[in-house]
Design an enzyme around this catalytic site. Structure first.
Site, PDB file in Angstrom:
ATOM      1  N   ASP A  94       0.843  -1.293  -0.034  1.00  0.00           N
ATOM      2  CA  ASP A  94      -0.034  -0.067   0.036  1.00  0.00           C
ATOM      3  C   ASP A  94       0.939   1.277  -0.047  1.00  0.00           C
ATOM      4  O   ASP A  94       1.829   1.382   0.518  1.00  0.00           O
ATOM      5  CB  ASP A  94      -0.888  -0.070   1.235  1.00  0.00           C
ATOM      6  N   ASN A 113     -11.025  -2.742  -5.335  1.00  0.00           N
ATOM      7  CA  ASN A 113     -10.335  -1.866  -6.148  1.00  0.00           C
ATOM      8  C   ASN A 113     -11.007  -1.708  -7.406  1.00  0.00           C
ATOM      9  O   ASN A 113     -10.583  -0.695  -8.094  1.00  0.00           O
ATOM     10  CB  ASN A 113      -8.696  -2.423  -6.256  1.00  0.00           C
TER      11      ASN A 113
HETATM   12  C1  IPE Z   1      -2.203   0.072  -3.086  1.00  0.00           C
HETATM   13  O1  IPE Z   1      -1.693   1.354  -3.378  1.00  0.00           O
HETATM   14  C2  IPE Z   1      -2.100  -0.865  -4.449  1.00  0.00           C
HETATM   15  C3  IPE Z   1      -3.450  -0.867  -5.227  1.00  0.00           C
HETATM   16  C4  IPE Z   1      -4.407  -0.708  -4.567  1.00  0.00           C
HETATM   17  C5  IPE Z   1      -3.348  -1.473  -6.516  1.00  0.00           C
HETATM   18  P1  IPE Z   1      -2.846   2.486  -3.388  1.00  0.00           P
HETATM   19  O2  IPE Z   1      -3.036   2.952  -4.783  1.00  0.00           O
HETATM   20  O3  IPE Z   1      -3.891   2.193  -2.418  1.00  0.00           O
HETATM   21  O4  IPE Z   1      -1.906   3.619  -2.884  1.00  0.00           O
HETATM   22  P2  IPE Z   1      -2.352   4.719  -1.686  1.00  0.00           P
HETATM   23  O5  IPE Z   1      -2.792   4.178  -0.423  1.00  0.00           O
HETATM   24  O6  IPE Z   1      -3.738   5.634  -2.345  1.00  0.00           O
HETATM   25  O7  IPE Z   1      -1.350   5.677  -1.643  1.00  0.00           O
HETATM   26  C1  IPE Z   2      -5.335  -2.933  -0.107  1.00  0.00           C
HETATM   27  O1  IPE Z   2      -5.117  -1.502  -0.251  1.00  0.00           O
HETATM   28  C2  IPE Z   2      -5.214  -3.338  -1.427  1.00  0.00           C
HETATM   29  C3  IPE Z   2      -3.756  -3.695  -2.072  1.00  0.00           C
HETATM   30  C4  IPE Z   2      -2.713  -3.358  -1.772  1.00  0.00           C
HETATM   31  C5  IPE Z   2      -3.942  -4.121  -3.597  1.00  0.00           C
HETATM   32  P1  IPE Z   2      -6.185  -0.452  -0.313  1.00  0.00           P
HETATM   33  O2  IPE Z   2      -5.579   0.918  -0.463  1.00  0.00           O
HETATM   34  O3  IPE Z   2      -7.030  -0.935  -1.517  1.00  0.00           O
HETATM   35  O4  IPE Z   2      -7.126  -0.510   1.147  1.00  0.00           O
HETATM   36  P2  IPE Z   2      -7.887   0.240   1.926  1.00  0.00           P
HETATM   37  O5  IPE Z   2      -8.923   1.009   0.889  1.00  0.00           O
HETATM   38  O6  IPE Z   2      -6.954   1.364   2.274  1.00  0.00           O
HETATM   39  O7  IPE Z   2      -8.461  -0.372   3.071  1.00  0.00           O
HETATM   40 MG    MG Z   3      -4.206   2.249  -0.544  1.00  0.00          MG
END
Ligand code: IPE
Ligand code: IPE
Ligand code: MG
Length: 216
Positions: free
Chosen positions: A10, A58
């Site tokens: 994340d 997602n």
């Molecule tokens: C996590 O990175 C990876 C995916 C969800 C594919 P994020 O896209 O959630 O990155 P932040 O948490 O918004 O910085």
């Molecule tokens: C979890 O991250 C999913 C991945 C890293 C692929 P998210 O960014 O989607 O999770 P939340 O929304 O903060 O819980």
């Molecule tokens: Mg995230």
């Protein structure tokens, strides 16, 4: 001994935003971080690494962002030429054809490899996986823990020893909920694209300092 580690990767979007880049750049950099992490995991003798690349939730993100993530995954699948064995878990068939085809391609191409196993959670949600496993067990009128466990997407993998989440949030966000029942949980403030080999060394040290009791 740390045999199987999971990473909730994340913080990619925030990493890009902090640099005035589009969030999509964070996913490209996230792949570079993954390569560093995997190399160092191999150095430590870790046999299996599970990574959360895209959750079913997602799918609620803007389509441009979803496509950018799929593009990074697809390019990785098409170009990977190393000795890792690559597996996927999640609803792959519901993904766009070009993504699903690249997944089946790399799984087949690396099936006989002898290096570290990389298990990628893509279009994955643990609750759905548990429900699916329960239905299969139910069909066989088998209601034991092991009947369910043996039908999870991770059934062929060793126990999940640790789950690491980067990016500062302290939650599992539907990642390997059944498997993580006795995993050591490690939360790092660092954003995923900033992960280095040193961070993996620190994770391994942290894991080794934990006393695992399994209720005993
Ligand atoms: C996590 O990175 C990876 C995916 C969800 C594919 P994020 O896209 O959630 O990155 P932040 O948490 O918004 O910085
Ligand atoms: C979890 O991250 C999913 C991945 C890293 C692929 P998210 O960014 O989607 O999770 P939340 O929304 O903060 O819980
Ligand atoms: Mg995230």
């Amino acid at each position: 001994m740390l045999g199987h580690i999971g990473f909730i990767m994340d913080g990619n979007g925030r990493w890009a935003t902090a640099r005035d880049l589009p969030r999509t750049e964070g996913y490209k950099e996230g792949l570079n971080a993954l390569k560093r992490v995997l190399n160092e995991c191999a150095v430590h003798g870790i046999k299996v690494v599970s990574v959360y690349a895209f959750s079913t939730e997602n799918n609620g993100r803007p389509s441009q962002e979803i496509e950018a993530i799929f593009k990074v995954v697809t390019e990785f699948n098409r170009s990977y030429d190393g000795d890792m064995k690559i597996l996927y878990m999640g609803d792959i068939d519901s993904l766009p054809d070009y993504v699903a085809e690249s997944v089946y391609f790399i799984e087949q191409k690396t099936a006989q490899n002898s290096g570290l196993t990389l298990n990628i959670a893509l279009n994955y949600g643990a609750r759905a996986d548990i429900v699916r496993a329960c239905k299969l067990a139910f069909d066989h009128a088998d209601f034991t823990d092991s009947a369910i466990e043996s039908r999870l997407a991770s059934a062929s993998l060793p126990p999940l020893d640790a789950v690491v989440r980067t990016g500062g949030e302290k939650r599992l966000s539907n990642f390997m909920l059944y498997e993580s029942a006795y995993s050591e949980l490690i939360f790092l403030d660092k954003l995923w694209p900033d992960m280095t080999e040193n961070d993996v060394d620190a994770i391994v040290n942290e894991f080794e300092s934990r006393i695992r009791k399994f209720g005993r």
